[in-house]
Scaffold this motif. Structure first.
Motif: not given
Length: 288
Positions: A267-279
């Protein structure tokens, strides 16, 4: 014969007295409001109690609150020149958390020398040795902790982790189940049992173990993070993100952990995952 008191004079006297009293009370209240009330600093003994309470569910002092408790003991002990097995143990934990393994190992040995019949520093020594890849020495340290306190589940749990790392999964399962038998309410034991079952391919069993860990401590972040990993591997995006958000809310360090964890590759490229990692922790902020 007594002279008659003038009522006007009497009233004036009382008024003046009352006024003086009010002024005095006002001054006293003003002084009280300006006074800084400082609570007494907790004693080293109280800090040690707080530390060991935090270590019950976070024995390696990974979470922020536990690291803070350990740091307070180690710092105050150093300031006061206190050198006991407990304070050296706190120092060893702090150094281990900082990745200063050789210094941590030395501090564990000091704690052992001061209190040879105490299981905790042997178990901590096993962990720091294992992190250095010295598995045979680590195994002996865990065994020594187990011998000193055979009814304590933690050495069995850490032996299970060591054996899992060596690929000896059946032996690891035996140790993990002994740990659960000795301490059925241990968050760490259920959580690590879930990790073992996941590695053995029993994803349903792993999920049950993680949920059991959450039942033991609803606010503990680790089983929530591991459930996120599990749901990611299964392709359950919404559940993975929800659990990961819960874990990060409780322990922000999991944000960095997730960036490196291969369990999140699906799921690393999913927008939701990216949003979580970005804070952006909130589920609503992920756009789901």
């Amino acid at each position: 014969m007594n002279a008659r008191r003038n009522p006007t004079t009497h009233r004036i006297a009382w008024a003046l007295a009352a006024g003086a009293l009010l002024i005095a009370m006002g001054v006293a209240l003003l002084r009280e409001s300006n006074r800084t009330v400082t609570a007494p600093a907790p004693s080293l003994e109280q800090l040690k109690l707080d530390m060991f309470a935090a270590l019950e569910d976070d024995p390696n002092a990974w979470q922020t609150r536990t690291r803070t408790a350990v740091e307070r003991v180690a710092t105050l002990a150093e300031a006061q020149g206190v050198r006991t097995a407990e304070t050296r143990y706190a120092l060893a934990l702090r150094l281990m958390g900082e990745g200063r393994h050789a210094e941590s190992e030395a501090a564990y040995h000091e704690a052992i020398a001061l209190r040879p019949d105490w299981a905790r520093p042997y178990n901590g020594l096993g962990i720091v040795l294992f992190r250095q890849g010295r598995t045979e020495e680590a195994y002996r340290a865990f065994e020594r902790a187990k011998d000193l306190e055979p009814d304590w589940g933690r050495p069995y749990n850490d032996l299970a982790v060591l054996l899992r790392g060596l690929g000896r999964l059946d032996e690891a399962r035996e140790m993990a189940e002994l740990a659960l038998e000795l301490d059925p309410d241990s968050v760490a034991a259920h959580n690590n049992y879930g990790n073992l079952l996941k590695e053995m391919g029993d994803l349903e069993g792993a999920e049950r173990a993680y949920h059991r860990a959450i039942e033991s401590d609803p606010d503990h972040p680790s089983p929530r993070y591991n459930l996120a990993c599990l749901h990611s591997l299964r392709g359950n995006l919404d559940l993975a993100l929800a659990r990961l958000s819960d874990a990060i809310d409780r322990e922000p360090a999991f944000r960095g952990e997730a960036t490196r964890d291969p369990d999140f590759d699906p799921i690393r490229d999913e927008p939701g995952f990216i949003a979580l990692i970005e804070g952006h922790n909130s589920v609503n902020e992920t756009g789901r």
